[in-house]
Enzyme design. Structure first.
Site, PDB file in Angstrom:
ATOM      1  CE  LYS A   1      -4.461   0.901   0.217  1.00  0.00           C
ATOM      2  NZ  LYS A   1      -5.573   0.065  -0.272  1.00  0.00           N
TER       3      LYS A   1
ATOM      4  N   GLY B   1     -20.180   6.292   2.974  1.00  0.00           N
ATOM      5  CA  GLY B   1     -19.193   6.626   1.934  1.00  0.00           C
ATOM      6  C   GLY B   1     -19.875   6.589   0.580  1.00  0.00           C
ATOM      7  CE1 TYR B   2     -24.289   6.609  -3.171  1.00  0.00           C
ATOM      8  CE2 TYR B   2     -23.967   8.602  -4.447  1.00  0.00           C
ATOM      9  CZ  TYR B   2     -24.631   7.411  -4.231  1.00  0.00           C
ATOM     10  OH  TYR B   2     -25.618   7.025  -5.091  1.00  0.00           O
ATOM     11  N   GLY B   3     -18.153   7.265  -2.574  1.00  0.00           N
ATOM     12  CA  GLY B   3     -17.119   7.428  -3.597  1.00  0.00           C
ATOM     13  C   GLY B   3     -17.205   6.283  -4.580  1.00  0.00           C
ATOM     14  CG  ASN B   4     -14.491   3.223  -7.328  1.00  0.00           C
ATOM     15  OD1 ASN B   4     -14.989   2.135  -7.052  1.00  0.00           O
ATOM     16  ND2 ASN B   4     -13.867   3.438  -8.468  1.00  0.00           N
TER      17      ASN B   4
ATOM     18  N   GLY C   1     -18.797   3.131  -2.656  1.00  0.00           N
ATOM     19  CA  GLY C   1     -20.141   3.405  -2.144  1.00  0.00           C
ATOM     20  C   GLY C   1     -21.155   3.670  -3.247  1.00  0.00           C
TER      21      GLY C   1
HETATM   22  P1  NAD Z   1     -13.236   7.305  -2.663  1.00  0.00           P
HETATM   23  O1  NAD Z   1     -12.237   8.331  -2.365  1.00  0.00           O
HETATM   24  O2  NAD Z   1     -13.736   7.177  -4.058  1.00  0.00           O
HETATM   25  O3  NAD Z   1     -14.525   7.515  -1.723  1.00  0.00           O
HETATM   26  C1  NAD Z   1     -14.448   7.618  -0.331  1.00  0.00           C
HETATM   27  C2  NAD Z   1     -15.800   8.113   0.167  1.00  0.00           C
HETATM   28  O4  NAD Z   1     -15.818   8.052   1.582  1.00  0.00           O
HETATM   29  C3  NAD Z   1     -16.105   9.561  -0.205  1.00  0.00           C
HETATM   30  O5  NAD Z   1     -17.477   9.668  -0.544  1.00  0.00           O
HETATM   31  C4  NAD Z   1     -15.859  10.330   1.096  1.00  0.00           C
HETATM   32  O6  NAD Z   1     -16.639  11.494   1.204  1.00  0.00           O
HETATM   33  C5  NAD Z   1     -16.302   9.290   2.097  1.00  0.00           C
HETATM   34  N1  NAD Z   1     -15.752   9.486   3.426  1.00  0.00           N
HETATM   35  C6  NAD Z   1     -14.462   9.743   3.782  1.00  0.00           C
HETATM   36  N2  NAD Z   1     -14.373   9.867   5.112  1.00  0.00           N
HETATM   37  C7  NAD Z   1     -15.631   9.655   5.609  1.00  0.00           C
HETATM   38  C8  NAD Z   1     -16.199   9.642   6.907  1.00  0.00           C
HETATM   39  N3  NAD Z   1     -15.448   9.875   7.969  1.00  0.00           N
HETATM   40  N4  NAD Z   1     -17.524   9.383   7.015  1.00  0.00           N
HETATM   41  C9  NAD Z   1     -18.288   9.153   5.937  1.00  0.00           C
HETATM   42  N5  NAD Z   1     -17.811   9.151   4.693  1.00  0.00           N
HETATM   43  C10 NAD Z   1     -16.503   9.415   4.530  1.00  0.00           C
HETATM   44  O7  NAD Z   1     -12.633   5.923  -2.118  1.00  0.00           O
HETATM   45  P2  NAD Z   1     -13.038   4.443  -2.539  1.00  0.00           P
HETATM   46  O8  NAD Z   1     -12.121   4.004  -3.604  1.00  0.00           O
HETATM   47  O9  NAD Z   1     -14.502   4.367  -2.718  1.00  0.00           O
HETATM   48  O10 NAD Z   1     -12.589   3.639  -1.224  1.00  0.00           O
HETATM   49  C11 NAD Z   1     -13.435   3.553  -0.089  1.00  0.00           C
HETATM   50  C12 NAD Z   1     -12.940   2.435   0.799  1.00  0.00           C
HETATM   51  O11 NAD Z   1     -12.934   1.210   0.062  1.00  0.00           O
HETATM   52  C13 NAD Z   1     -11.512   2.592   1.334  1.00  0.00           C
HETATM   53  O12 NAD Z   1     -11.416   1.999   2.604  1.00  0.00           O
HETATM   54  C14 NAD Z   1     -10.694   1.790   0.348  1.00  0.00           C
HETATM   55  O13 NAD Z   1      -9.461   1.358   0.895  1.00  0.00           O
HETATM   56  C15 NAD Z   1     -11.640   0.627   0.111  1.00  0.00           C
HETATM   57  N6  NAD Z   1     -11.388  -0.099  -1.123  1.00  0.00           N
HETATM   58  C16 NAD Z   1     -11.426   0.530  -2.329  1.00  0.00           C
HETATM   59  C17 NAD Z   1     -11.197  -0.212  -3.479  1.00  0.00           C
HETATM   60  C18 NAD Z   1     -11.300   0.410  -4.854  1.00  0.00           C
HETATM   61  O14 NAD Z   1     -11.208  -0.330  -5.829  1.00  0.00           O
HETATM   62  N7  NAD Z   1     -11.520   1.706  -4.973  1.00  0.00           N
HETATM   63  C19 NAD Z   1     -10.893  -1.573  -3.391  1.00  0.00           C
HETATM   64  C20 NAD Z   1     -10.878  -2.180  -2.143  1.00  0.00           C
HETATM   65  C21 NAD Z   1     -11.133  -1.429  -1.016  1.00  0.00           C
END
Ligand code: NAD
Length: 427
Positions: free
Chosen positions: A115, A227-230, A232
């Protein structure tokens, strides 16, 4: 190297107490507690800390700290995301690298775990500044990454554009086009179809398996997502597509609740316009804390670490918790929830779809033969089902939690690799 953590001597190079404890529980069941293999698994193999400065748009130079931790490469080249976050610490990166190591093993991939990331606030930076930061960070870690060494991917606040800059910079440094140095790239430069939704698609397949197991009907099931990113947004969209009702979602600014269920795409558009999901028409604004305690069928924490702990775990009312995020709950919370008969599907299994499709991307880059969506989704579904079945079988056999079972599966595989690579002649 002078680093803040070293200066105040608070630096800890092991993963968190929770990860070490979980590792020990599994090692004990596997009868390898306190062996050399156990010690290897408790420590990262390589830690890289870099300091670099970039020119900001205001003409001033700013210093940044970046990390890359290669936790274990006994099963194969290391793999793991890159996180850009203002509060990023080395300890967090070590934890996430350890989880990646166990995740690739749970997913039966010939890969180790890593990581990385940079401590920075991308929300306060221009795209030009983010590009300069990414190129400098790539230059600083270039010696330690590569298609057969360590392959980064997107994570929190990094995306396919950032992967494109890493690939471009690395290709310039090495003097040859190197699409395989990162995954999660744009499709035009060698990315894989569905990588953007792979983690969430994998989550959906795991949810389908888990609900069959609990005889829970998914049509109309109430879903809550933090969480509403990738991860969520995509899981909201995919589950909505199979008839689930997404009753609450959130981001850093707070959450929204709608009894009849949201339209995930409209909420995403609202977030793009207003920078948050809150104040979405017809919804009730709620706090992140309230969201985690809502009455629902499936809770999917998809934001950051340690959101469910011993304080709020007793109030969680979901039937299934599926960890979209890495490390969203403490071990104490896991125990409380399991005692409440809530099925917890751990991160190292649940969100393994992302790294699985990343591995598919690597295969496609190496062979130059690109797969269609049907082939990728079929292979992903099969991989998620296989890992889910293997983990649940271990859990039922030993009457243990899904998390311990997943660790057992991972540790068994990695120890076999360690034994055959390092200790075979000593036997
Ligand atoms: P991202 O940056 O696209 O989205 C993160 C989301 O979480 C955003 O909507 C942000 O506003 C929200 N957030 C951050 N802090 C917060 C809080 N304290 N309370 C509520 N919401 C909060 O990230 P992502 O890629 O969606 O990753 C999210 C999680 O999934 C991480 O833990 C990441 O390690 C894990 N993950 C991601 C992937 C991937 O392919 N993207 C794969 C495996 C695991």
């Amino acid at each position: 190297m002078m680093i803040e953590e070293e200066k105040n001597r608070k630096i800890n190079l092991n993963p968190s107490k929770d990860i070490l404890k979980q590792l020990r529980i599994a090692a004990k069941i596997l009868h390898i507690e306190n062996t050399a293999v156990h010690k290897i698994l408790e420590n990262p193999k390589q830690i890289i800390i870099v300091k670099f400065h970039i020119l900001m748009d205001n003409g001033k130079r700013k210093l940044f700290t970046g990390f890359r931790v290669r936790y274990n490469n006994d099963l194969g080249p290391t793999k793991g995301g890159i996180r850009y976050h203002p509060d990023l610490t080395l300890s967090e990166v070590i934890n996430l690298a350890a989880l990646m190591t166990f995740k690739t093993a749970v997913m039966n991939l010939p890969l180790g775990g890593a990581k990385g990331g940079v401590r920075c606030n991308t929300k306060k930076m221009s795209n030009r500044e983010i590009e300069r930061l990414t190129r400098k960070y790539t230059e600083a870690i270039a010696k330690f990454i590569g298609p057969d060494i360590d392959i980064p991917a997107p994570d929190v606040y990094t995306n396919e554009q950032i992967m494109a800059w890493i690939m471009d910079e690395y290709s310039k440094i090495t003097g040859k086009s190197a699409p395989g140095v990162v995954t999660g790239k744009p499709i035009i430069i060698g990315g894989s179809l569905i990588r953007d939704e792979a983690t969430s698609r994998g989550l959906m397949y795991v949810i389908q398996e888990a609900s069959k197991h609990l005889s829970l009907k998914l049509k109309g099931a109430k879903i809550v997502i933090q969480g509403y990113g990738n991860v969520g947004f995509n899981i909201a969209r995919l589950l909505n597509g199979i008839g689930c009702k997404i009753i609450a979602v959130s981001d850093t600014k707070g959450g929204i609740y709608i009894e009849k269920g949201i339209n995930p795409i409209e909420v995403k558009e609202h977030k793009e316009e207003t920078k948050s999901v809150i104040n979405y028409p017809e919804s009730k604004n709620i706090k992140n804390k309230e969201l985690l305690e809502l009455e629902c069928d499936i809770l999917i924490p998809s934001a950051i670490e340690n959101q469910i702990n011993k304080i709020n775990a007793p109030h969680v009312k979901a039937k299934i918790i599926v960890e979209g995020a890495n490390g969203p709950m403490t071990l104490q919370a896991d125990k409380i929830l399991n005692n409440k008969n809530i099925l917890v599907i751990p991160d190292i299994l649940a969100n393994g779809g992302g790294v699985t499709v990343s591995y598919f991307e690597q295969i496609q880059n190496k062979s130059g033969n690109y797969w269609n969506k049907e082939k990728i989704t079929k292979k992903l579904k099969a991989a998620m089902k296989k890992s889910f079945d293997e983990v649940i079988e271990i859990a039922e056999k030993h009457r243990i939690t899904m998390r311990t079972a997943a660790y057992i599966k991972a540790i068994k595989k990695i120890s076999e690799a360690i034994n055959v690579r390092h200790f075979f002649s000593n036997k």
